[in-house]
Design a protein around this motif. Sequence first.
Motif, PDB file in Angstrom:
ATOM      1  N   ALA A  72       0.829  -1.206   0.000  1.00 17.82           N
ATOM      2  CA  ALA A  72       0.000   0.000   0.000  1.00 17.82           C
ATOM      3  C   ALA A  72       0.861   1.253   0.000  1.00 17.82           C
ATOM      4  CB  ALA A  72      -0.929  -0.011   1.210  1.00 17.82           C
ATOM      5  N   SER A  73       1.955   1.225   0.746  1.00 20.60           N
ATOM      6  CA  SER A  73       2.845   2.382   0.801  1.00 20.60           C
ATOM      7  C   SER A  73       3.504   2.638  -0.547  1.00 20.60           C
ATOM      8  CB  SER A  73       3.913   2.146   1.885  1.00 20.60           C
ATOM      9  OG  SER A  73       4.838   3.209   1.911  1.00 20.60           O
ATOM     10  N   VAL A  74       3.984   1.584  -1.192  1.00 15.72           N
ATOM     11  CA  VAL A  74       4.634   1.731  -2.494  1.00 15.72           C
ATOM     12  C   VAL A  74       3.623   2.172  -3.549  1.00 15.72           C
ATOM     13  CG1 VAL A  74       5.855   0.493  -4.329  1.00 15.72           C
ATOM     14  CG2 VAL A  74       6.475   0.115  -1.946  1.00 15.72           C
ATOM     15  N   THR A  75       2.431   1.601  -3.506  1.00 15.24           N
ATOM     16  CA  THR A  75       1.390   2.003  -4.457  1.00 15.24           C
ATOM     17  C   THR A  75       1.056   3.479  -4.310  1.00 15.24           C
ATOM     18  OG1 THR A  75       0.410  -0.204  -4.574  1.00 15.24           O
ATOM     19  CG2 THR A  75      -1.014   1.643  -5.140  1.00 15.24           C
ATOM     20  N   ALA A  76       0.920   3.951  -3.075  1.00 12.18           N
ATOM     21  CA  ALA A  76       0.615   5.367  -2.844  1.00 12.18           C
ATOM     22  C   ALA A  76       1.706   6.264  -3.415  1.00 12.18           C
ATOM     23  CB  ALA A  76       0.440   5.622  -1.353  1.00 12.18           C
ATOM     24  N   ALA A  77       2.962   5.850  -3.257  1.00 14.05           N
ATOM     25  CA  ALA A  77       4.067   6.645  -3.794  1.00 14.05           C
ATOM     26  C   ALA A  77       4.022   6.692  -5.318  1.00 14.05           C
ATOM     27  CB  ALA A  77       5.399   6.069  -3.326  1.00 14.05           C
ATOM     28  N   ALA A 100       8.579   8.316 -16.329  1.00 14.70           N
ATOM     29  CA  ALA A 100       9.411   7.117 -16.337  1.00 14.70           C
ATOM     30  C   ALA A 100      10.774   7.381 -15.711  1.00 14.70           C
ATOM     31  CB  ALA A 100       9.580   6.612 -17.767  1.00 14.70           C
ATOM     32  N   ARG A 101      11.345   8.539 -15.984  1.00 13.06           N
ATOM     33  CA  ARG A 101      12.660   8.858 -15.419  1.00 13.06           C
ATOM     34  C   ARG A 101      12.608   8.934 -13.898  1.00 13.06           C
ATOM     35  NH1 ARG A 101      13.857  13.730 -19.719  1.00 13.06           N
ATOM     36  NH2 ARG A 101      14.852  12.473 -21.362  1.00 13.06           N
ATOM     37  N   GLU A 102      11.602   9.635 -13.366  1.00 12.16           N
ATOM     38  CA  GLU A 102      11.535   9.755 -11.911  1.00 12.16           C
ATOM     39  C   GLU A 102      11.174   8.416 -11.274  1.00 12.16           C
ATOM     40  OE1 GLU A 102       9.709  12.422  -8.272  1.00 12.16           O
ATOM     41  OE2 GLU A 102       9.078  12.879 -10.322  1.00 12.16           O
ATOM     42  N   TRP A 103      10.312   7.664 -11.916  1.00 10.89           N
ATOM     43  CA  TRP A 103       9.915   6.353 -11.399  1.00 10.89           C
ATOM     44  C   TRP A 103      11.150   5.481 -11.165  1.00 10.89           C
ATOM     45  CZ3 TRP A 103       4.472   4.621 -12.266  1.00 10.89           C
ATOM     46  CH2 TRP A 103       4.222   3.357 -11.731  1.00 10.89           C
ATOM     47  N   LEU A 104      12.013   5.414 -12.172  1.00 19.75           N
ATOM     48  CA  LEU A 104      13.217   4.589 -12.045  1.00 19.75           C
ATOM     49  C   LEU A 104      14.278   5.275 -11.200  1.00 19.75           C
ATOM     50  CD1 LEU A 104      13.525   1.767 -13.272  1.00 19.75           C
ATOM     51  CD2 LEU A 104      11.736   3.090 -14.368  1.00 19.75           C
ATOM     52  N   GLY A 105      14.296   6.606 -11.221  1.00 23.04           N
ATOM     53  CA  GLY A 105      15.271   7.329 -10.421  1.00 23.04           C
ATOM     54  C   GLY A 105      15.048   7.162  -8.933  1.00 23.04           C
ATOM     55  N   ARG A 107      13.799   4.318  -7.550  1.00 24.03           N
ATOM     56  CA  ARG A 107      13.592   2.896  -7.286  1.00 24.03           C
ATOM     57  C   ARG A 107      14.244   2.448  -5.983  1.00 24.03           C
ATOM     58  NH1 ARG A 107      17.626   3.742 -10.643  1.00 24.03           N
ATOM     59  NH2 ARG A 107      19.530   2.478 -10.580  1.00 24.03           N
ATOM     60  N   GLY A 108      15.362   3.085  -5.597  1.00 26.20           N
ATOM     61  CA  GLY A 108      16.044   2.690  -4.366  1.00 26.20           C
ATOM     62  C   GLY A 108      15.229   2.921  -3.114  1.00 26.20           C
ATOM     63  N   GLU A 109      14.230   3.796  -3.193  1.00 29.15           N
ATOM     64  CA  GLU A 109      13.393   4.077  -2.024  1.00 29.15           C
ATOM     65  C   GLU A 109      12.542   2.875  -1.629  1.00 29.15           C
ATOM     66  OE1 GLU A 109      11.055   7.519  -2.815  1.00 29.15           O
ATOM     67  OE2 GLU A 109      12.795   8.795  -3.250  1.00 29.15           O
ATOM     68  N   HIS A 110      12.341   1.964  -2.557  1.00 30.58           N
ATOM     69  CA  HIS A 110      11.457   0.820  -2.302  1.00 30.58           C
ATOM     70  C   HIS A 110      12.233  -0.494  -2.244  1.00 30.58           C
ATOM     71  CE1 HIS A 110       8.437   3.787  -3.022  1.00 30.58           C
ATOM     72  NE2 HIS A 110       8.730   3.894  -4.296  1.00 30.58           N
ATOM     73  N   GLY A 111      13.523  -0.417  -1.921  1.00 29.60           N
ATOM     74  CA  GLY A 111      14.357  -1.609  -1.873  1.00 29.60           C
ATOM     75  C   GLY A 111      13.825  -2.711  -0.977  1.00 29.60           C
ATOM     76  N   GLY A 189      16.340  -5.602  -7.822  1.00 26.90           N
ATOM     77  CA  GLY A 189      17.323  -4.794  -7.108  1.00 26.90           C
ATOM     78  C   GLY A 189      18.510  -5.546  -6.563  1.00 26.90           C
ATOM     79  N   VAL A 190      18.574  -6.858  -6.789  1.00 25.50           N
ATOM     80  CA  VAL A 190      19.677  -7.647  -6.250  1.00 25.50           C
ATOM     81  C   VAL A 190      20.944  -7.486  -7.103  1.00 25.50           C
ATOM     82  CG1 VAL A 190      20.482  -9.979  -5.743  1.00 25.50           C
ATOM     83  CG2 VAL A 190      18.141  -9.312  -5.175  1.00 25.50           C
ATOM     84  N   VAL A 191      20.784  -7.518  -8.422  1.00 27.05           N
ATOM     85  CA  VAL A 191      21.910  -7.394  -9.342  1.00 27.05           C
ATOM     86  C   VAL A 191      22.100  -5.918  -9.692  1.00 27.05           C
ATOM     87  CG1 VAL A 191      22.835  -8.053 -11.592  1.00 27.05           C
ATOM     88  CG2 VAL A 191      21.426  -9.674 -10.284  1.00 27.05           C
ATOM     89  N   PRO A 192      23.286  -5.357  -9.507  1.00 28.89           N
ATOM     90  CA  PRO A 192      23.502  -3.926  -9.773  1.00 28.89           C
ATOM     91  C   PRO A 192      23.304  -3.586 -11.250  1.00 28.89           C
ATOM     92  CG  PRO A 192      25.304  -4.851  -8.465  1.00 28.89           C
ATOM     93  CD  PRO A 192      24.497  -6.013  -8.966  1.00 28.89           C
ATOM     94  N   MET A 193      22.820  -2.385 -11.487  1.00 29.42           N
ATOM     95  CA  MET A 193      22.727  -1.820 -12.833  1.00 29.42           C
ATOM     96  C   MET A 193      23.105  -0.353 -12.731  1.00 29.42           C
ATOM     97  SD  MET A 193      19.493  -1.606 -15.522  1.00 29.42           S
ATOM     98  CE  MET A 193      19.436  -3.378 -15.811  1.00 29.42           C
ATOM     99  N   SER A 194      23.985   0.089 -13.593  1.00 24.83           N
ATOM    100  CA  SER A 194      24.465   1.465 -13.519  1.00 24.83           C
ATOM    101  C   SER A 194      23.341   2.452 -13.830  1.00 24.83           C
ATOM    102  CB  SER A 194      25.619   1.683 -14.503  1.00 24.83           C
ATOM    103  OG  SER A 194      25.141   1.647 -15.842  1.00 24.83           O
ATOM    104  N   ASP A 195      23.476   3.659 -13.311  1.00 24.61           N
ATOM    105  CA  ASP A 195      22.483   4.702 -13.593  1.00 24.61           C
ATOM    106  C   ASP A 195      22.401   4.983 -15.088  1.00 24.61           C
ATOM    107  OD1 ASP A 195      21.896   4.922 -10.919  1.00 24.61           O
ATOM    108  OD2 ASP A 195      23.178   6.681 -10.591  1.00 24.61           O
ATOM    109  N   ALA A 196      23.552   4.912 -15.760  1.00 20.45           N
ATOM    110  CA  ALA A 196      23.561   5.167 -17.200  1.00 20.45           C
ATOM    111  C   ALA A 196      22.736   4.127 -17.946  1.00 20.45           C
ATOM    112  CB  ALA A 196      25.003   5.175 -17.723  1.00 20.45           C
ATOM    113  N   GLU A 197      22.850   2.856 -17.544  1.00 23.67           N
ATOM    114  CA  GLU A 197      22.073   1.805 -18.190  1.00 23.67           C
ATOM    115  C   GLU A 197      20.594   1.940 -17.855  1.00 23.67           C
ATOM    116  OE1 GLU A 197      20.832  -1.456 -20.379  1.00 23.67           O
ATOM    117  OE2 GLU A 197      22.602  -0.159 -20.515  1.00 23.67           O
ATOM    118  N   VAL A 198      20.281   2.299 -16.623  1.00 21.22           N
ATOM    119  CA  VAL A 198      18.879   2.532 -16.258  1.00 21.22           C
ATOM    120  C   VAL A 198      18.296   3.648 -17.116  1.00 21.22           C
ATOM    121  CG1 VAL A 198      17.324   3.328 -14.437  1.00 21.22           C
ATOM    122  CG2 VAL A 198      19.124   1.685 -13.891  1.00 21.22           C
TER     123      VAL A 198
END
Length: 219
Positions: A72-77, A100-105, A107-111, A189-198
Amino acid sequence: MADQHGQGPRKGTVEKRQALLRGARTVFGREGYTRAGIDEIAAEAGVSTRTLYNHFGGKENLFREVLMDSAASVTAAHVALIERHLGKVTDVEKDVRSLAREWLGRRGEHGPHMLLVRQIISEGSHLPADVVEEWQRIGPRAVAEAVRERFAELGAQGLLAVDAANSLEAARYFLLLTAGSVTVDTFFGVVPMSDAEVDARVERGVDVFLRLYANPKAA
């Protein structure tokens, strides 16, 4: 002052419940539903096992509460993001891309929640079916519905080639092409991905989405 059995400081009822939810989210995300132990969860929360049973009755109910609260918290965000970027659209390409940019930017908030979701996928057959169904209703389906509503409205305004018949499909494609692409390839979120690739995934995903659903008459 210690809680019963000497575990941690004394907390009020609300504080203990919240501590249990936080502790359980950590342990379930790390160990999964099957392997997570009541003693381990209580220790993580800094309360006694009796307190855990008094509040939630056992592991299944606790997992249900943790998952629904987190979903519910993630959905609200996410709904807030959708409304911020698509609530009043002036340039559909720019606004969809910025969503889309902010959504992925962010993403770490919902780890911690993503770790829970990863455990659902890996242990789905061991989880109560009604828990999984309720999580889908509160989480993924609710998010997709929020996107669908906005896309349907943009279609009615002539800004996207979307109508009532294909608005849910458009929402699902948007989510799969952007957030889904990163989520799957990072294994939640387990396997790293660079910000540039995201960033590159976001741009390519939005490009494909707009090729599918942009309204040529709106250009």
